[in-house]
Design a protein around this motif. Structure first.
Motif, mmCIF file in Angstrom:
data_model
loop_
_atom_site.group_PDB
_atom_site.id
_atom_site.type_symbol
_atom_site.label_atom_id
_atom_site.label_comp_id
_atom_site.label_asym_id
_atom_site.label_seq_id
_atom_site.Cartn_x
_atom_site.Cartn_y
_atom_site.Cartn_z
ATOM 1 N N ASN A 1 6.427 5.380 -5.689
ATOM 2 C CA ASN A 1 7.684 4.646 -5.678
ATOM 3 C C ASN A 1 7.858 3.844 -4.393
ATOM 4 O O ASN A 1 8.362 2.733 -4.412
ATOM 5 C CB ASN A 1 8.870 5.605 -5.831
ATOM 6 C CG ASN A 1 8.922 6.207 -7.220
ATOM 7 O OD1 ASN A 1 8.587 5.530 -8.186
ATOM 8 N ND2 ASN A 1 9.332 7.457 -7.306
ATOM 9 N N LEU A 2 7.422 4.428 -3.281
ATOM 10 C CA LEU A 2 7.592 3.777 -1.990
ATOM 11 C C LEU A 2 6.255 3.241 -1.495
ATOM 12 O O LEU A 2 5.246 3.933 -1.546
ATOM 13 C CB LEU A 2 8.167 4.750 -0.960
ATOM 14 C CG LEU A 2 9.591 5.231 -1.234
ATOM 15 C CD1 LEU A 2 10.030 6.232 -0.182
ATOM 16 C CD2 LEU A 2 10.552 4.043 -1.260
ATOM 17 N N VAL A 3 6.283 1.996 -1.027
ATOM 18 C CA VAL A 3 5.059 1.360 -0.517
ATOM 19 C C VAL A 3 5.384 0.657 0.798
ATOM 20 O O VAL A 3 6.550 0.515 1.177
ATOM 21 C CB VAL A 3 4.508 0.331 -1.531
ATOM 22 C CG1 VAL A 3 3.981 1.022 -2.767
ATOM 23 C CG2 VAL A 3 5.581 -0.696 -1.875
ATOM 24 N N TYR A 4 4.329 0.236 1.471
ATOM 25 C CA TYR A 4 4.473 -0.475 2.743
ATOM 26 C C TYR A 4 3.855 -1.858 2.612
ATOM 27 O O TYR A 4 2.729 -2.004 2.129
ATOM 28 C CB TYR A 4 3.782 0.288 3.876
ATOM 29 C CG TYR A 4 4.467 1.587 4.229
ATOM 30 C CD1 TYR A 4 5.359 1.664 5.283
ATOM 31 C CD2 TYR A 4 4.222 2.736 3.480
ATOM 32 C CE1 TYR A 4 5.992 2.850 5.606
ATOM 33 C CE2 TYR A 4 4.847 3.932 3.783
ATOM 34 C CZ TYR A 4 5.737 3.991 4.850
ATOM 35 O OH TYR A 4 6.365 5.166 5.156
ATOM 36 N N THR B 1 6.723 -6.906 -9.580
ATOM 37 C CA THR B 1 5.603 -7.801 -9.860
ATOM 38 C C THR B 1 4.318 -7.349 -9.183
ATOM 39 O O THR B 1 3.281 -7.990 -9.316
ATOM 40 C CB THR B 1 5.923 -9.221 -9.364
ATOM 41 O OG1 THR B 1 6.220 -9.169 -7.961
ATOM 42 C CG2 THR B 1 7.107 -9.794 -10.107
ATOM 43 N N ILE B 2 4.365 -6.238 -8.452
ATOM 44 C CA ILE B 2 3.203 -5.791 -7.685
ATOM 45 C C ILE B 2 2.636 -4.520 -8.289
ATOM 46 O O ILE B 2 3.362 -3.605 -8.666
ATOM 47 C CB ILE B 2 3.589 -5.538 -6.214
ATOM 48 C CG1 ILE B 2 4.106 -6.835 -5.592
ATOM 49 C CG2 ILE B 2 2.410 -5.001 -5.423
ATOM 50 C CD1 ILE B 2 3.103 -7.966 -5.568
ATOM 51 N N GLN B 3 1.301 -4.449 -8.366
ATOM 52 C CA GLN B 3 0.626 -3.242 -8.818
ATOM 53 C C GLN B 3 -0.067 -2.595 -7.636
ATOM 54 O O GLN B 3 -0.556 -3.262 -6.749
ATOM 55 C CB GLN B 3 -0.424 -3.581 -9.871
ATOM 56 C CG GLN B 3 0.123 -4.307 -11.085
ATOM 57 C CD GLN B 3 -0.990 -4.687 -12.019
ATOM 58 O OE1 GLN B 3 -2.026 -4.034 -12.076
ATOM 59 N NE2 GLN B 3 -0.786 -5.756 -12.765
ATOM 60 N N THR B 4 -0.108 -1.301 -7.624
ATOM 61 C CA THR B 4 -0.872 -0.579 -6.610
ATOM 62 C C THR B 4 -1.836 0.344 -7.331
ATOM 63 O O THR B 4 -1.694 0.609 -8.536
ATOM 64 C CB THR B 4 0.042 0.264 -5.691
ATOM 65 O OG1 THR B 4 0.721 1.231 -6.482
ATOM 66 C CG2 THR B 4 1.050 -0.614 -4.977
ATOM 67 N N PHE C 1 0.845 -1.195 0.000
ATOM 68 C CA PHE C 1 0.000 0.000 0.000
ATOM 69 C C PHE C 1 0.878 1.241 0.000
ATOM 70 O O PHE C 1 1.994 1.248 0.539
ATOM 71 C CB PHE C 1 -0.899 0.020 1.241
ATOM 72 C CG PHE C 1 -1.957 -1.043 1.248
ATOM 73 C CD1 PHE C 1 -3.238 -0.773 0.787
ATOM 74 C CD2 PHE C 1 -1.665 -2.325 1.696
ATOM 75 C CE1 PHE C 1 -4.217 -1.758 0.802
ATOM 76 C CE2 PHE C 1 -2.637 -3.314 1.710
ATOM 77 C CZ PHE C 1 -3.920 -3.029 1.261
ATOM 78 N N THR C 2 0.333 2.312 -0.593
ATOM 79 C CA THR C 2 1.048 3.579 -0.589
ATOM 80 C C THR C 2 0.911 4.236 0.775
ATOM 81 O O THR C 2 0.068 3.854 1.589
ATOM 82 C CB THR C 2 0.472 4.520 -1.663
ATOM 83 O OG1 THR C 2 -0.876 4.839 -1.301
ATOM 84 C CG2 THR C 2 0.515 3.874 -3.029
#
Length: 297
Positions: free
Chosen positions: A269-272, A260-263, A215-216
């Protein structure tokens, strides 16, 4: 109520060819445990196979224990030999105590005669002196016997500890899963000689899988541990099933978006990373793709 909700969501699920909005995506994973040999030797029995469901602590194999068993028998014999030399303090002091008792009786008799003038003070003094000698001998012998018994007890206790160590090593010759789960992979067979630390099998609890989604930071503000979400498992084509999920872990540090992950915000650029627990109805598999929809969306 939770079971009814689970099957209701699962049954309502097969979304036929329609695109589903989602807030994050990820893949399913499980807590995998590699069970390794805790002893060295030849595997005498190993009954687990890939796909088998194992109970926690139930032995499914055994490593050769003959040498350890012989060592234990030897230590038991040594312990018995040591304990046989322990002195019986009361029996060895019984004769001396009897002498003291007789002297005390004699002293009372002489003291009575002395009151009647039929005995002398010297006779009473001699008996007192003899009693003092006997008391000193009793104390010295008691101290010697107690020290000897204590030393023997210490030696026996040391052997008890060695036997306990052997028992621990014998227990480690049993092959068992520390958790209830399914065998994902098997790395050894009966008849092989293994060293301590060699992996024997990999086990995972497949009743509850975890979707690791990303998640963002904007989305993170609305996430809390324990929140209920909807997880859609994508089996490819039109095979899509919804499951209730619960957030069990939120990363404390951000990371770059895995390729390989879409948000939902593809520009982030940065996710948790977030782990979502999902009850498995038997269809979910490790590595399966999944999507997450937050409550109210």
């Amino acid at each position: 109520m939770k079971r009814i909700l689970f099957f209701a969501l699962a049954a309502a699920a097969a979304a036929c060819g329609r695109e589903t909005d989602f807030d994050a995506t990820g893949t399913f994973e499980a807590t995998e445990i590699t069970v390794s040999a805790e002893a060295s030797g030849r595997i005498l029995r190993f009954d687990a196979e890939e796909g088998d469901r194992l109970e926690a602590g139930r032995p499914v194999g055994e490593i050769d224990t003959v040498q350890l068993w012989l060592q234990r028998r030897q230590l038991e014999r040594q312990r018995a030999s040591v304990r046989s030399g322990r002195p019986d303090v009361e029996k060895q002091l019984a004769a001396l105590r009897e002498q003291i008792a007789k002297q005390q009786t004699e002293r009372r008799r002489v003291a009575s005669l002395l009151e009647d003038g039929a005995a002398t003070t010297k006779q009473l003094d001699d008996i007192d002196a003899q009693l003092k000698i006997l008391q000193g001998q009793l104390e010295a012998q008691l101290s010697t016997l107690e020290n000897s018994a204590s030393a023997i007890d210490e030696n026996a206790s040391a052997l008890d500890l060695q036997i306990a160590q052997i028992d621990d090593r014998l227990r480690k010759c049993r092959i068992a899963s520390p958790v209830t789960g399914t065998v994902l992979a098997k790395y050894a067979e009966a008849g092989e000689v293994v060293a301590a630390g060699r992996p024997l099998m990999k086990v995972a609890d497949l009743e509850t899988l975890y979707l690791r989604a990303y998640f963002t930071s904007e989305q993170l503000a609305g996430l809390r541990l324990g929140d209920e979400v909807v997880v859609t498992a994508d089996f490819g084509g039109d095979a899509r099933f919804d499951y209730p999920g619960r957030i069990t872990w939120i990363a404390s540090e951000s990371e770059f978006t895995p390729k390989t992950i879409q948000t939902r915000d593809s520009r982030a650029n940065l996710v948790y990373a977030v782990k979502i627990a999902v009850r498995n109805d038997g269809r979910l598999k490790i590595g399966l793709y999944g999507e997450v929809r937050l409550a109210g969306e």
